[in-house]
Design an enzyme around this catalytic site. Sequence first.
Site: not given
Length: 495
Positions: A92, A127, A261
């Site tokens: 994700g 992140g 991905d």
Amino acid sequence: MTAHTLDELRVLNTYAALPAPFYTRLSPQPLNAPRLLHANPEAAALIGLDRGALGTPEFLAVFSGAQPLPGGDTLAAVYSGHQFGIWAGQLGDGRAHLLGEVAGPQGRWELQLKGSGMTPYSRMGDGRAVLRSSVREYLASEAMHGLGIPTTRALALVVSDDPVMRETVETAAIVTRMSPSFVRFGSFEHWSARRQPDMLRTLADYVIDHDYPECRMPPAGEPADDKAPYVALLREVTRRTAELMADWQAVGFCHGVMNTDNMSILGLTLDYGPYGFMDGFRLDHVCNHSDSEGRYSWNRQPSVALWNLYRLGGSLHMLVQDVDALRAVLDEFEGIFTRAFHERARAKLGLAAWRPDDEPLLDDLLRLMHANHADFTLSWRRLSDAVRGERQAFEDLFIDRPAAGAWLDRLLARQAGDGRPPAEVAQAMDAVNPLYVLRNHLAEEAIQAAKRGDAGEIDTLLTLLRAPCQARPGYEKYAALPPDWASSIEVSCSS
């Protein structure tokens, strides 16, 4: 009408309208004391944003993650995938936030921040993205666009002094990416692996209605079939991906991380991580220092793309259930890729039309370049000099000059058979063989300048890379052989 402020953009949220399991709604984690290092007026024009809006505090606030896009519905998307050929399960947007979708004068574009903080899909990551990789992605997407290769685009590059730990302590940055869609092959694998056909069908219908409405049209003379659109979707994605591979191979581009991905459902170049444009040519060149087994080497990229398409086809099997129909579509890949690559090679070699007996001519050039570690970009570019009668520039790139000269004789004889004036042939070759590509050392020089707060090298590179085949006096160093120190540059998955 051109929008002059972010408030005037026509913002859509079609992906956010999908069911809740497709994403997590959350805000970015803004950078501290952010600074706009660079903004891209060409990308801004695609969404109808005026150049004057790029330097405003509102622009910086949105694209540093401090404020939402006016009218946007911010989220991080979930997907799964195979990484280096191994099923990795749920992945994700681990460091990305989709701000919204803008209906611009040239179509719809999703705006996504990369490096904007942790999400539920960050796994062990922080992140963040670092300045180094963000500059590389910002430049690469525009370089690929200049080459005419389908790609995501880059709108803004925001930097900060926030520390980020990688191999060493680096500083944080956020790059704003634009794409008509960020859906990946892994988005389909996610629902297939979870055995949720309803969610898979919802995603497939969304992609078809949003990006491939022509797939709803049954072939002429055939009755309507509720499964046919999904077969048609796979066929179009296969075609686009095969042609994309031909584009990459023709310019010596290595993606570096062709995981499922990182494969765009639109056939775009997506996720610029440890990519590279080759300097010295090697058929098995590996640009990613993390790829110890060479899975994503230059010569394996087309076969890996097909492998990834089989994973997509396997996911769609849950909806279609006709193995033969899906396999027949995937069997089209090789022919599409081969024709597309031959067409690009034809133009690069200055031939009027590709003939089957041209295959040895092309293969022998690649073998010669490989054996001599000849510079990929300049070997092709200097062919036109030889057509003009200046053979030395080409031959100087090869240790085995007699072999290079003998091959060149074959090319010139083949071109003469077409009957076109040499000056015309050379001009046509210069129009397709770039002089400027984003070599690693050029990106590194831009990164070092950016660390000092200087975006001048970014400006220069964007100017050259937007018209990469056009020679510009005074910029010879950007088209020269790489310096010796360039061979020590390593790019990896650590960004």
